[in-house]
Scaffold this motif. Structure first.
Motif, PDB file in Angstrom:
ATOM      1  N   GLU A 174      62.288  26.402 -16.587  1.00 24.96           N
ATOM      2  CA  GLU A 174      60.901  27.378 -17.610  1.00 24.96           C
ATOM      3  C   GLU A 174      60.878  28.164 -18.117  1.00 24.96           C
ATOM      4  O   GLU A 174      60.438  28.065 -19.229  1.00 24.96           O
ATOM      5  N   GLU A 175      61.959  28.823 -18.119  1.00 23.86           N
ATOM      6  CA  GLU A 175      62.979  30.096 -18.989  1.00 23.86           C
ATOM      7  C   GLU A 175      62.762  29.445 -20.880  1.00 23.86           C
ATOM      8  O   GLU A 175      62.856  29.746 -21.582  1.00 23.86           O
ATOM      9  N   TYR A 176      63.328  29.129 -20.391  1.00 22.91           N
ATOM     10  CA  TYR A 176      63.891  27.713 -21.767  1.00 22.91           C
ATOM     11  C   TYR A 176      62.758  26.948 -22.472  1.00 22.91           C
ATOM     12  O   TYR A 176      62.945  26.882 -23.859  1.00 22.91           O
ATOM     13  N   LYS A 177      62.408  26.356 -21.705  1.00 19.04           N
ATOM     14  CA  LYS A 177      60.451  25.457 -22.370  1.00 19.04           C
ATOM     15  C   LYS A 177      60.066  26.727 -22.458  1.00 19.04           C
ATOM     16  O   LYS A 177      59.358  26.939 -23.764  1.00 19.04           O
ATOM     17  N   ALA A 192      60.723  29.862 -23.380  1.00 15.73           N
ATOM     18  CA  ALA A 192      61.468  29.875 -24.895  1.00 15.73           C
ATOM     19  C   ALA A 192      61.197  29.031 -26.393  1.00 15.73           C
ATOM     20  O   ALA A 192      60.938  29.458 -27.106  1.00 15.73           O
ATOM     21  N   LYS A 193      61.201  27.665 -25.908  1.00 13.84           N
ATOM     22  CA  LYS A 193      60.944  26.449 -27.077  1.00 13.84           C
ATOM     23  C   LYS A 193      59.677  26.584 -27.551  1.00 13.84           C
ATOM     24  O   LYS A 193      59.329  26.774 -28.728  1.00 13.84           O
ATOM     25  N   TRP A 194      58.773  26.940 -26.354  1.00 15.82           N
ATOM     26  CA  TRP A 194      57.807  26.818 -27.376  1.00 15.82           C
ATOM     27  C   TRP A 194      57.388  27.590 -27.757  1.00 15.82           C
ATOM     28  O   TRP A 194      56.733  28.428 -28.852  1.00 15.82           O
ATOM     29  N   LEU A 195      57.749  29.453 -28.024  1.00 14.21           N
ATOM     30  CA  LEU A 195      57.645  30.569 -28.713  1.00 14.21           C
ATOM     31  C   LEU A 195      58.349  30.225 -30.189  1.00 14.21           C
ATOM     32  O   LEU A 195      57.589  30.458 -30.745  1.00 14.21           O
ATOM     33  N   LYS A 196      59.448  29.217 -29.884  1.00 12.59           N
ATOM     34  CA  LYS A 196      59.865  29.473 -31.473  1.00 12.59           C
ATOM     35  C   LYS A 196      59.585  28.858 -32.054  1.00 12.59           C
ATOM     36  O   LYS A 196      59.009  28.818 -33.327  1.00 12.59           O
ATOM     37  N   LYS A 197      58.229  27.369 -31.746  1.00 14.39           N
ATOM     38  CA  LYS A 197      57.819  26.462 -32.281  1.00 14.39           C
ATOM     39  C   LYS A 197      56.636  26.594 -32.818  1.00 14.39           C
ATOM     40  O   LYS A 197      55.947  26.687 -33.691  1.00 14.39           O
ATOM     41  N   ASN A 198      55.764  28.242 -31.638  1.00  6.53           N
ATOM     42  CA  ASN A 198      54.505  28.622 -31.703  1.00  6.53           C
ATOM     43  C   ASN A 198      53.748  29.340 -32.913  1.00  6.53           C
ATOM     44  O   ASN A 198      53.115  30.285 -32.478  1.00  6.53           O
ATOM     45  N   VAL A 199      55.140  30.390 -32.467  1.00  2.00           N
ATOM     46  CA  VAL A 199      54.950  32.001 -33.276  1.00  2.00           C
ATOM     47  C   VAL A 199      55.768  31.620 -34.496  1.00  2.00           C
ATOM     48  O   VAL A 199      56.915  31.073 -35.332  1.00  2.00           O
ATOM     49  N   SER A 200      54.818  32.550 -35.579  1.00  2.00           N
ATOM     50  CA  SER A 200      55.389  32.440 -37.146  1.00  2.00           C
ATOM     51  C   SER A 200      56.431  33.794 -37.092  1.00  2.00           C
ATOM     52  O   SER A 200      56.877  34.334 -36.376  1.00  2.00           O
ATOM     53  N   SER A 209      49.057  30.449 -23.813  1.00  4.86           N
ATOM     54  CA  SER A 209      49.366  29.362 -24.158  1.00  4.86           C
ATOM     55  C   SER A 209      49.186  28.638 -22.487  1.00  4.86           C
ATOM     56  O   SER A 209      48.501  28.805 -21.756  1.00  4.86           O
ATOM     57  N   PRO A 210      50.058  28.212 -22.341  1.00  2.00           N
ATOM     58  CA  PRO A 210      49.916  27.030 -21.127  1.00  2.00           C
ATOM     59  C   PRO A 210      50.195  27.621 -20.042  1.00  2.00           C
ATOM     60  O   PRO A 210      49.939  27.468 -18.934  1.00  2.00           O
ATOM     61  N   TRP A 211      51.162  28.695 -19.693  1.00  2.00           N
ATOM     62  CA  TRP A 211      51.331  29.546 -19.053  1.00  2.00           C
ATOM     63  C   TRP A 211      50.206  31.100 -18.554  1.00  2.00           C
ATOM     64  O   TRP A 211      50.203  31.238 -17.594  1.00  2.00           O
ATOM     65  N   SER A 212      49.372  31.276 -19.759  1.00  2.00           N
ATOM     66  CA  SER A 212      48.343  31.897 -19.291  1.00  2.00           C
ATOM     67  C   SER A 212      47.291  31.593 -18.548  1.00  2.00           C
ATOM     68  O   SER A 212      46.469  30.613 -17.742  1.00  2.00           O
ATOM     69  N   ALA A 213      46.425  32.782 -18.543  1.00  2.00           N
ATOM     70  CA  ALA A 213      45.036  32.628 -17.449  1.00  2.00           C
ATOM     71  C   ALA A 213      43.977  31.747 -17.712  1.00  2.00           C
ATOM     72  O   ALA A 213      43.501  30.778 -16.940  1.00  2.00           O
TER      73      ALA A 213
END
Length: 92
Positions: A27-30, A32-40, A66-70
């Motif tokens: 989940e942490e890898y997931k 991190a990948k999401w952050l790298k893809k979606n944050v400028s 993100s998909p992990w937020s409330a």
């Protein structure tokens, strides 16, 4: 004379190398990948190397949407509900 010689210490004998670093979870890898893809990111040179970086405030804002937020995930318990939850997670 041979008793006065100092030899190299083996890796097993060095106390500071005994700490075991645990691997990040899937989940942490997931995340991190999401952050790298979606944050400028910004690009710059640092010590003659090209580096990419992003600011922590942008990462926190992105994880709150993100998909992990409330706000976006009602089916299961959210991982991030407040800014403090996100900063604690990123600190980890």
């Amino acid at each position: 004379m041979a008793d006065k010689r100092k030899g190299k210490k083996r890796k097993e004998e060095l106390p500071f190398l005994e700490e075991k670093v645990e691997k990040p979870s899937k989940e942490e890898y997931k995340i991190a990948k999401w952050l790298k893809k979606n944050v400028s990111v910004k690009r710059t040179k640092f010590l003659h190397h090209n580096v990419e970086y992003f600011t922590g405030a942008k990462a926190v804002d992105a994880l709150l949407n993100s998909p992990w937020s409330a706000s976006t995930n009602e089916s299961e318990e959210p991982k991030f509900t407040t800014r403090q939850d996100v900063t604690d997670y990123l600190d980890q």
